[in-house]
Motif scaffolding. Structure first.
Motif, PDB file in Angstrom:
ATOM      1  N   ILE A  42       0.845  -1.197   0.000  1.00 18.96           N
ATOM      2  CA  ILE A  42       0.000   0.000   0.000  1.00 18.96           C
ATOM      3  C   ILE A  42       0.876   1.240   0.000  1.00 18.96           C
ATOM      4  N   THR A  46       2.170   3.361  -3.868  1.00 23.72           N
ATOM      5  CA  THR A  46       1.244   4.494  -3.961  1.00 23.72           C
ATOM      6  C   THR A  46       1.516   5.344  -5.203  1.00 23.72           C
ATOM      7  N   ARG A  49       0.460   3.681  -8.446  1.00 24.40           N
ATOM      8  CA  ARG A  49      -0.999   3.716  -8.638  1.00 24.40           C
ATOM      9  C   ARG A  49      -1.454   5.104  -9.050  1.00 24.40           C
ATOM     10  N   GLU A 110      -8.365   5.142  -4.216  1.00 29.08           N
ATOM     11  CA  GLU A 110      -7.049   5.283  -3.583  1.00 29.08           C
ATOM     12  C   GLU A 110      -7.161   5.731  -2.131  1.00 29.08           C
ATOM     13  N   ILE A 114      -8.063   1.901  -0.525  1.00 33.64           N
ATOM     14  CA  ILE A 114      -6.710   1.406  -0.379  1.00 33.64           C
ATOM     15  C   ILE A 114      -6.031   1.984   0.863  1.00 33.64           C
TER      16      ILE A 114
END
Length: 121
Positions: A42, A46, A49, A110, A114
């Motif tokens: 995660i 980041t 993503r 996001e 997430i």
């Protein structure tokens, strides 16, 4: 129904392909299961993503053009073809204008799914 089936096949095929690629990379790099579990994907992924989300929003006009493309003309009469072209232009214009909704959806994914809920942990 046929479009839904095609969407599901592409989505599930993409997920399966990503899983297979991940397994092959893990096997080639001798990555153990404990090493994979210790990764904090995660936090570490980041920016990848976010870059992918920005690429989607930037490519939205091209995605809209592809999604609303006209079928092959075949033996369609001129009147029907003109109506199809007019509908295509309206559909493309509408879909292209929806980029901000896609940006909000990706930001929600996001930030909430997430980062907050930790989907993927």
């Amino acid at each position: 129904m046929q479009k839904t089936r095609k969407f599901l096949m592409v989505s599930m095929g993409g997920v399966a392909a990503l899983m297979i690629i991940g397994m092959v990379v893990a096997a080639l790099t001798d990555t153990s299961a404990e090493e994979v579990k210790s990764l904090d994907l995660i936090a570490e992924l980041t920016w990848y993503r976010v870059a992918f989300f920005v690429a989607i929003v930037a490519a939205w006009p091209a995605i809209s053009r592809y999604a609303t493309r006209l079928p092959h003309r075949g033996e369609t009469s001129n009147e029907k073809w003109l109506a199809l072209e007019k509908k295509h232009a309206a559909d493309f214009k509408f879909m292209r204008s929806q980029w901000w909704k896609i940006a909000l959806l990706l930001a929600f994914v996001e930030i909430v799914l997430i980062q907050q809920f930790g989907i993927g942990r």
